[in-house]
Design a protein around this motif. Structure first.
Motif, PDB file in Angstrom:
ATOM      1  N   VAL A   1       0.765  -1.248   0.182  1.00  0.00           N
ATOM      2  CA  VAL A   1       0.240  -0.092   0.069  1.00  0.00           C
ATOM      3  C   VAL A   1       0.797   1.207  -0.110  1.00  0.00           C
ATOM      4  CG1 VAL A   1      -1.736   1.171   0.994  1.00  0.00           C
ATOM      5  CG2 VAL A   1      -1.961  -1.288   1.117  1.00  0.00           C
ATOM      6  N   ALA A   2       0.709   2.283  -0.900  1.00  0.00           N
ATOM      7  CA  ALA A   2       1.298   3.398  -0.881  1.00  0.00           C
ATOM      8  C   ALA A   2       0.711   4.504   0.015  1.00  0.00           C
ATOM      9  CB  ALA A   2       1.236   4.038  -2.275  1.00  0.00           C
ATOM     10  N   SER A   3       1.567   5.240   0.491  1.00  0.00           N
ATOM     11  CA  SER A   3       1.073   6.585   1.372  1.00  0.00           C
ATOM     12  C   SER A   3       0.741   7.673   0.699  1.00  0.00           C
ATOM     13  CB  SER A   3       2.023   6.825   2.442  1.00  0.00           C
ATOM     14  OG  SER A   3       1.439   7.593   3.121  1.00  0.00           O
ATOM     15  N   ASP A   4      -0.076   8.748   0.944  1.00  0.00           N
ATOM     16  CA  ASP A   4      -0.200  10.108   0.112  1.00  0.00           C
ATOM     17  C   ASP A   4       1.011  10.659  -0.419  1.00  0.00           C
ATOM     18  OD1 ASP A   4      -3.131   9.862   0.397  1.00  0.00           O
ATOM     19  OD2 ASP A   4      -2.832  10.181   2.569  1.00  0.00           O
ATOM     20  N   MET A   5       2.019  10.691   0.371  1.00  0.00           N
ATOM     21  CA  MET A   5       3.248  11.254  -0.218  1.00  0.00           C
ATOM     22  C   MET A   5       4.454  10.743   0.760  1.00  0.00           C
ATOM     23  SD  MET A   5       2.396  15.413  -0.524  1.00  0.00           S
ATOM     24  CE  MET A   5       4.059  15.850  -1.068  1.00  0.00           C
ATOM     25  N   GLU A   6       5.533  11.047   0.284  1.00  0.00           N
ATOM     26  CA  GLU A   6       6.949  10.406   1.007  1.00  0.00           C
ATOM     27  C   GLU A   6       7.965  11.609   1.175  1.00  0.00           C
ATOM     28  OE1 GLU A   6      10.163   6.702   0.852  1.00  0.00           O
ATOM     29  OE2 GLU A   6       8.121   6.525   0.029  1.00  0.00           O
ATOM     30  N   LEU A   7       8.478  11.810   2.433  1.00  0.00           N
ATOM     31  CA  LEU A   7       9.308  12.705   2.537  1.00  0.00           C
ATOM     32  C   LEU A   7      10.819  11.925   2.600  1.00  0.00           C
ATOM     33  CD1 LEU A   7      10.229  15.950   3.465  1.00  0.00           C
ATOM     34  CD2 LEU A   7      10.070  14.946   5.709  1.00  0.00           C
ATOM     35  N   HIS A   8      11.913  12.528   1.832  1.00  0.00           N
ATOM     36  CA  HIS A   8      13.298  11.985   2.153  1.00  0.00           C
ATOM     37  C   HIS A   8      14.340  12.904   2.558  1.00  0.00           C
ATOM     38  CE1 HIS A   8      12.593   8.807  -1.277  1.00  0.00           C
ATOM     39  NE2 HIS A   8      11.957   8.373  -0.280  1.00  0.00           N
ATOM     40  N   LEU A   9      15.062  12.696   3.774  1.00  0.00           N
ATOM     41  CA  LEU A   9      15.772  13.639   4.307  1.00  0.00           C
ATOM     42  C   LEU A   9      17.372  12.873   3.889  1.00  0.00           C
ATOM     43  CD1 LEU A   9      13.535  13.536   6.554  1.00  0.00           C
ATOM     44  CD2 LEU A   9      14.705  15.472   6.998  1.00  0.00           C
ATOM     45  N   VAL A  10      18.097  13.493   3.219  1.00  0.00           N
ATOM     46  CA  VAL A  10      19.354  13.032   2.580  1.00  0.00           C
ATOM     47  C   VAL A  10      20.609  13.545   3.433  1.00  0.00           C
ATOM     48  CG1 VAL A  10      20.687  12.603   0.619  1.00  0.00           C
ATOM     49  CG2 VAL A  10      18.071  12.703   0.510  1.00  0.00           C
ATOM     50  N   HIS A  11      21.434  12.433   3.810  1.00  0.00           N
ATOM     51  CA  HIS A  11      22.653  12.530   4.648  1.00  0.00           C
ATOM     52  C   HIS A  11      23.722  11.911   4.140  1.00  0.00           C
ATOM     53  CE1 HIS A  11      18.926  12.819   7.352  1.00  0.00           C
ATOM     54  NE2 HIS A  11      19.509  13.766   8.233  1.00  0.00           N
ATOM     55  N   GLN A  12      25.075  12.654   4.449  1.00  0.00           N
ATOM     56  CA  GLN A  12      26.189  12.134   3.763  1.00  0.00           C
ATOM     57  C   GLN A  12      27.284  11.904   4.764  1.00  0.00           C
ATOM     58  OE1 GLN A  12      27.709  14.139  -0.023  1.00  0.00           O
ATOM     59  NE2 GLN A  12      27.695  12.037  -0.756  1.00  0.00           N
ATOM     60  N   ASP A  13      27.840  10.846   4.725  1.00  0.00           N
ATOM     61  CA  ASP A  13      29.420  11.084   5.615  1.00  0.00           C
ATOM     62  C   ASP A  13      30.507  11.833   4.788  1.00  0.00           C
ATOM     63  OD1 ASP A  13      31.643  10.223   7.018  1.00  0.00           O
ATOM     64  OD2 ASP A  13      31.484   8.313   6.403  1.00  0.00           O
ATOM     65  N   PRO A  14      30.618  12.885   5.477  1.00  0.00           N
ATOM     66  CA  PRO A  14      31.776  13.627   4.790  1.00  0.00           C
ATOM     67  C   PRO A  14      33.124  12.959   4.129  1.00  0.00           C
ATOM     68  CG  PRO A  14      30.785  14.854   6.487  1.00  0.00           C
ATOM     69  CD  PRO A  14      30.464  13.496   6.813  1.00  0.00           C
ATOM     70  N   ALA A  15      33.470  11.914   5.024  1.00  0.00           N
ATOM     71  CA  ALA A  15      34.774  11.267   5.000  1.00  0.00           C
ATOM     72  C   ALA A  15      34.772  10.227   3.649  1.00  0.00           C
ATOM     73  CB  ALA A  15      35.269  10.502   6.015  1.00  0.00           C
ATOM     74  N   SER A  16      33.518   9.467   3.600  1.00  0.00           N
ATOM     75  CA  SER A  16      33.360   8.331   2.775  1.00  0.00           C
ATOM     76  C   SER A  16      32.735   8.582   1.554  1.00  0.00           C
ATOM     77  CB  SER A  16      32.996   7.139   3.225  1.00  0.00           C
ATOM     78  OG  SER A  16      31.842   7.116   4.009  1.00  0.00           O
ATOM     79  N   GLY A  17      31.580   9.680   1.923  1.00  0.00           N
ATOM     80  CA  GLY A  17      30.637   9.825   0.794  1.00  0.00           C
ATOM     81  C   GLY A  17      29.395   8.850   0.987  1.00  0.00           C
ATOM     82  N   ALA A  18      29.464   8.177   2.144  1.00  0.00           N
ATOM     83  CA  ALA A  18      28.152   7.133   2.049  1.00  0.00           C
ATOM     84  C   ALA A  18      27.102   7.935   2.281  1.00  0.00           C
ATOM     85  CB  ALA A  18      28.436   6.056   3.105  1.00  0.00           C
ATOM     86  N   LEU A  19      25.697   7.561   1.743  1.00  0.00           N
ATOM     87  CA  LEU A  19      24.648   8.128   1.864  1.00  0.00           C
ATOM     88  C   LEU A  19      23.800   7.341   2.815  1.00  0.00           C
ATOM     89  CD1 LEU A  19      23.890   9.029  -1.883  1.00  0.00           C
ATOM     90  CD2 LEU A  19      24.981  10.491   0.038  1.00  0.00           C
ATOM     91  N   LEU A  20      23.035   8.085   3.680  1.00  0.00           N
ATOM     92  CA  LEU A  20      21.882   7.826   4.717  1.00  0.00           C
ATOM     93  C   LEU A  20      20.612   8.619   4.436  1.00  0.00           C
ATOM     94  CD1 LEU A  20      22.470   7.021   8.362  1.00  0.00           C
ATOM     95  CD2 LEU A  20      20.341   8.327   7.507  1.00  0.00           C
ATOM     96  N   VAL A  21      19.573   7.677   3.971  1.00  0.00           N
ATOM     97  CA  VAL A  21      18.377   8.440   3.657  1.00  0.00           C
ATOM     98  C   VAL A  21      17.319   8.394   4.544  1.00  0.00           C
ATOM     99  CG1 VAL A  21      16.526   9.029   2.109  1.00  0.00           C
ATOM    100  CG2 VAL A  21      18.837   8.671   1.170  1.00  0.00           C
ATOM    101  N   VAL A  22      16.604   9.148   5.388  1.00  0.00           N
ATOM    102  CA  VAL A  22      15.560   8.852   6.337  1.00  0.00           C
ATOM    103  C   VAL A  22      14.327   9.302   5.762  1.00  0.00           C
ATOM    104  CG1 VAL A  22      14.671   9.679   8.483  1.00  0.00           C
ATOM    105  CG2 VAL A  22      17.130   9.399   8.313  1.00  0.00           C
ATOM    106  N   GLY A  23      13.393   8.222   5.298  1.00  0.00           N
ATOM    107  CA  GLY A  23      12.078   8.527   4.688  1.00  0.00           C
ATOM    108  C   GLY A  23      10.765   8.276   5.546  1.00  0.00           C
ATOM    109  N   TYR A  24      10.088   9.361   5.483  1.00  0.00           N
ATOM    110  CA  TYR A  24       8.859   9.385   6.204  1.00  0.00           C
ATOM    111  C   TYR A  24       7.454   9.211   5.173  1.00  0.00           C
ATOM    112  CZ  TYR A  24      10.858  11.091  10.389  1.00  0.00           C
ATOM    113  OH  TYR A  24      11.750  11.437  11.570  1.00  0.00           O
ATOM    114  N   PHE A  25       6.570   8.440   5.773  1.00  0.00           N
ATOM    115  CA  PHE A  25       5.321   8.226   4.873  1.00  0.00           C
ATOM    116  C   PHE A  25       4.504   9.601   5.366  1.00  0.00           C
ATOM    117  CE2 PHE A  25       6.237   3.639   5.146  1.00  0.00           C
ATOM    118  CZ  PHE A  25       6.499   3.606   3.730  1.00  0.00           C
ATOM    119  N   LEU A  26       3.985  10.044   4.371  1.00  0.00           N
ATOM    120  CA  LEU A  26       3.019  11.202   4.691  1.00  0.00           C
ATOM    121  C   LEU A  26       1.724  11.013   4.409  1.00  0.00           C
ATOM    122  CD1 LEU A  26       5.214  14.270   2.878  1.00  0.00           C
ATOM    123  CD2 LEU A  26       5.507  12.974   5.344  1.00  0.00           C
ATOM    124  N   LYS A  27       0.768  11.079   5.545  1.00  0.00           N
ATOM    125  CA  LYS A  27      -0.576  10.782   4.965  1.00  0.00           C
ATOM    126  C   LYS A  27      -1.446  11.960   5.447  1.00  0.00           C
ATOM    127  CE  LYS A  27      -1.709   9.422   9.903  1.00  0.00           C
ATOM    128  NZ  LYS A  27      -2.312   8.349  11.072  1.00  0.00           N
TER     129      LYS A  27
END
Length: 252
Positions: free
Chosen positions: A126-152
């Protein structure tokens, strides 16, 4: 945390280290090749990594998640003035370099957040109405971490109201405003999550991105949904196969 949980965390961290995206431009630089959501077979349009086996988004099947006690996400957020851009695919807010999130002892700098209509990830199909992505990055390695929220659909969200009211009149031009927001006000009390290794959900679809999809959705009003939909009524990539990846669920 029990030994089984520690082992699973190590697996996640190693996967990030091996497969992470290492270039800042993958996060913030506009695409040179035109692409759209009407034809999401991006691997045929010059983005070969979009055909990879570690792609996002996915359908989170709660009956198949590995349920363990995982480390907390620690949000180090404070107020910052909005720098906003309509990049031709979504509305994106860029940070001024002061915010971050810490996970398992490693700190990732907050880069930007953006929206999708409808949600890209599914929860038990089931899909939610929208989704929010907060994008983060490790300054040293460039690795990405994304925190996602379902928006209802629910009550109006003050942070989103501040963002949408500053929607730029011209696309692909960043606008600096005097309006400040504090992402701490978005965060629910319950910060448990689902997590897996995936990819950017837009070209170049760089793999090795650690996704955290929060279990508690955020509310957004019907008017706010309609306001975003008036600009982007379809900017969600179809779900991708989980293949051999594992989906973890934080239960404590």
């Amino acid at each position: 945390m029990n030994q089984f949980s520690i082992f699973k965390v190590i697996v996640i961290v190693l996967a990030v280290s091996i497969g992470s995206c290492s270039k800042n431009e993958d996060v913030v630089t506009p695409e040179v090749i035109h692409w759209n959501y009407e034809h999401p077979e991006w691997q045929t349009q010059g983005f070969s990594e979009c055909a990879g086996t570690i792609q996002s988004p996915v359908d989170i099947q709660t009956t198949n998640t590995i349920k363990v006690d995982l480390p907390n996400l620690v949000f180090n957020y404070s107020a910052f003035p909005i720098k906003i851009i309509d990049n031709g695919h979504t509305l994106q807010v860029n940070n001024n370099g002061t915010n971050s999130v810490t996970y398992n002892g490693k700190t990732y700098a907050f880069k930007q957040f953006h929206f999708h209509y409808h949600s890209e990830h599914l929860l038990d199909g089931v899909a939610s109405d929208m989704e929010l992505h907060l994008v983060h990055q490790d300054p040293a390695s460039g690795a990405l971490l994304v925190v996602g929220y379902f928006l209802k659909k629910g009550a109006a969200n003050p942070v989103f109201e501040s963002v949408f009211s500053n929607w730029p009149k011209q696309k692909e031009t960043e606008v600096t405003t005097t309006t400040s927001i504090n992402l701490t006000t978005l965060l629910p009390v319950d910060k448990r999550y689902y997590t897996y290794i995936g990819s950017l959900t837009t070209p170049p679809c760089s793999q090795g991105v650690t996704f955290f999809i929060m279990k508690t959705p955020l509310e957004v009003s019907g008017a706010q949904i309609d306001q975003f939909k008036a600009h982007y009524d379809h900017n969600a990539r179809p779900v991708q196969s989980l293949n051999s990846r594992l989906m973890y669920e934080d239960i404590l």
